[in-house]
Design a protein around this motif. Structure first.
Motif, short mmCIF file in Angstrom:
data_model
loop_
_atom_site.label_atom_id
_atom_site.label_comp_id
_atom_site.label_asym_id
_atom_site.label_seq_id
_atom_site.Cartn_x
_atom_site.Cartn_y
_atom_site.Cartn_z
N GLU A 1 94.19 -54.63 59.80
CA GLU A 1 93.02 -54.93 58.99
C GLU A 1 92.46 -56.33 59.28
N LYS A 2 93.22 -57.17 59.97
CA LYS A 2 92.77 -58.51 60.32
C LYS A 2 91.77 -58.50 61.48
N HIS A 3 91.65 -57.37 62.18
CA HIS A 3 90.72 -57.26 63.29
C HIS A 3 89.49 -56.45 62.90
N GLU A 4 88.35 -56.84 63.43
CA GLU A 4 87.12 -56.07 63.28
C GLU A 4 87.30 -54.74 64.02
N SER A 5 86.86 -53.66 63.44
CA SER A 5 87.25 -52.32 63.90
C SER A 5 86.84 -52.03 65.34
N GLN B 1 88.04 -56.26 77.82
CA GLN B 1 87.94 -55.95 76.40
C GLN B 1 87.09 -57.02 75.73
N GLU B 2 86.69 -56.76 74.50
CA GLU B 2 85.86 -57.71 73.76
C GLU B 2 86.56 -58.11 72.46
N PHE B 3 86.38 -59.39 72.07
CA PHE B 3 86.94 -59.85 70.81
C PHE B 3 85.94 -60.74 70.08
N VAL B 4 85.72 -60.46 68.82
CA VAL B 4 85.06 -61.39 67.89
C VAL B 4 85.91 -61.42 66.63
N VAL B 5 85.95 -62.57 65.98
CA VAL B 5 86.71 -62.67 64.74
C VAL B 5 85.89 -62.07 63.60
N LYS B 6 86.54 -61.55 62.59
CA LYS B 6 85.84 -60.99 61.44
C LYS B 6 85.08 -62.10 60.69
N ASN B 7 84.00 -61.70 60.04
CA ASN B 7 83.17 -62.67 59.32
C ASN B 7 83.91 -63.35 58.18
N ASP B 8 84.96 -62.72 57.67
CA ASP B 8 85.70 -63.33 56.57
C ASP B 8 86.95 -64.07 57.04
N SER B 9 87.01 -64.36 58.34
CA SER B 9 88.14 -65.10 58.91
C SER B 9 87.63 -66.31 59.67
N ALA B 10 88.44 -67.36 59.70
CA ALA B 10 88.11 -68.54 60.50
C ALA B 10 88.38 -68.24 61.97
#
Length: 503
Positions: free
Chosen positions: A383-387, A429-438
């Motif tokens: 759940e810590k990762h954007e889907s 692969q691609e990674f962005v952090v979730k908007n509710d995480s630093a």
């Protein structure tokens, strides 16, 4: 029962062959070489020493910052700064001043516990060492580990101060945790004070007799007579652990009076290794970011024999102090990269006059891959990762993007990696952090701010900043392949990409 047994065996056999087929001998060989490199690099000083050995073995010539640089086309060179940063480069045979620089950059440091300048500490008949936290470590993972010491010691030899590396690999230190019987709350939350609870034990305190104290004082007094050089044991007497000084003397075959300065960190004594049921994992300390130090070195070496048609200068840069912001003379936020580009331009050109804007033109034609590890999707905390952005092990390089520019990637720089990944058959692969995480950061933004087009990439790992981290065994070979392809093809690929000159 027989039917269940046969189905289970078939399922296991199918899984085993499927898992094994993902890993080639090349993958495993590269992964083991990476593990060997990390095991020999318990500190940034050791990492740079190993990088130096690798480049020298491949025929790169060591040069020095305080010498004049006379560089030859198709030549391979490297230099170090502070023993903790290193830059290596290969000059293209077709290079002309004003052409670009193809750069892969990583960092040599990892979160750790470093000794304070005055190391002596005692409590409850235990001898301890005073430490300070370096970087943002998962410090709870340092409790109850068997720890050694590594770093550099500056000693006095034949009238000069000389730096020597030290690596005590046997377990001499431990940070004991509090038993659950005296701290029931630990089962709910493990909280501790960094200054008072994160202190390693090195031994028991032996009672001193008056005779021993008198003898020690007399010896110290005699040592001061006629001595002009600085000695940690003599001039800072009583503030440093004598046990530590004796260990250093034994390891380096020196006398106490020769020790002038120490710069040491604690290190896990358990070596890294290939792991998992089918060796599909690497378990090790300091994968962030020695993984990319190794792959950066290996890719530049692999490409260094193919410079005949190269128009650029290929660079592998390894900076210190990323974990604390890179603001140091050996960090990426210094002018080290700018000075290197300047000196390479003039070192190849000799004394011939050059246009005043030659540096700016070179910078605009250059490109930097900021290589730092990425966050794999955690099986227990997915759940810590954007889907739609969940990096996996052994699925290739992760392109890291952040709208607030905590990563330097943009569409124009990501395109370079996407193009090369197709050309060299390396998945991305691609990674962005979730908007509710630093969001964390890398050396990418600070180098990009100097005018270098930059992309942030890395391979996926778990347990980042723990004393023990893990990643996939196949990713090292994939990273080497893509970085090597970048060195060989960037100058040509860049000619096909029109951004500011777009039609």
């Amino acid at each position: 029962f027989l039917l269940v047994f046969m189905l289970t065996r078939r399922l296991f056999s199918s899984f085993s062959s499927s898992s094994s087929s993902r890993l080639t001998m090349t993958d495993l060989k590269e992964a083991q070489s990476l593990v060997d490199f990390v095991n020999l690099s318990p500190s940034p000083f050791h990492a740079v020493a190993e990088l130096s050995r690798g480049f020298e073995a491949a025929g790169f010539k060591r040069i020095y910052e305080d010498d004049s640089w006379n560089l030859e086309k198709a030549g391979n060179y490297f230099f170090t700064r502070n023993q903790s940063s290193l830059i290596a480069f290969s000059v293209g045979k077709q290079y002309q001043p004003g052409n670009g620089f193809s750069i892969v950059a990583a960092h040599t440091d990892s979160p750790c516990l470093k000794l304070k300048p005055r190391t002596k500490k005692e409590s409850q008949k235990f001898e301890q060492l005073a430490v300070q936290t370096y970087g943002g470590g998962l410090w709870h993972t340092w409790f109850d580990r068997d720890l050694g010491l590594a770093g550099r010691v500056i000693v006095r030899e034949e009238g000069k101060y000389v730096s020597k590396l030290i690596n005590i690999t046997r377990p001499i230190l431990r940070i004991p945790s509090l038993c659950i019987h005296l701290g029931r709350e630990v089962s709910e939350a493990f909280k501790f004070n960094f200054e008072t609870h994160l202190i390693p034990v090195i031994g028991g305190v032996a009672p001193k007799t008056d005779a021993a104290s008198s003898s020690s004082s007399s010896a110290a007094s005699e040592e001061k007579v006629g001595e002009e050089h600085y000695s940690l044991a003599r001039d800072a007497s009583g503030t440093n652990s004598e046990t530590l000084l004796d260990l250093i003397c034994a390891e380096l075959s020196v006398k106490r009076d020769q020790i002038a300065e120490i710069e040491l960190c604690l290190a896990d004594t358990q070596p890294g290794s290939l792991a998992g049921a089918h060796n599909e994992f690497i378990f090790s300390a300091r994968l962030d970011n020695l993984f990319n130090c190794y792959t950066g070195m290996k890719s530049l070496i692999n490409s260094s024999g193919d410079l005949e048609s190269e128009k650029n200068i290929r660079v592998a840069a390894f900076f210190d102090n990323e974990e604390v912001g890179s603001v140091s003379n050996a960090g990426a936020d210094s002018i080290l990269m700018e000075q290197t580009i300047h000196r390479c331009i003039h070192g190849v050109n000799g004394s011939s006059p050059l246009p005043a804007d030659i540096y700016e033109r070179s910078l605009r034609r250059s490109f930097l891959i900021s290589a730092d590890m990425a966050h794999a999707c955690h099986p227990n905390y997915s759940e810590k990762h954007e889907s739609a952005h969940q990096p996996r092990f052994d699925q290739g390089l992760v392109i890291k993007t952040n709208a607030n520019m905590r990563y330097a990637t943009n569409s124009a720089t990501a395109l370079i990696i996407h193009h090369l990944s197709k050309q060299y058959n390396v998945p991305t692969q691609e990674f962005v952090v979730k908007n509710d995480s630093a969001c964390g950061s890398t050396i990418g933004p600070s180098l990009s701010a100097r005018g270098l087009r930059t992309v942030d990439v890395g391979c996926a790992q778990l347990s980042m900043h723990s004393i023990r981290e893990m990643c996939g065994s196949a990713d090292a070979a994939l990273a080497v392949r893509l970085f090597e392809g970048f060195f060989k093809s960037f100058a040509e690929v860049d000619e096909t990409i029109l951004i500011d000159r777009a039609i």
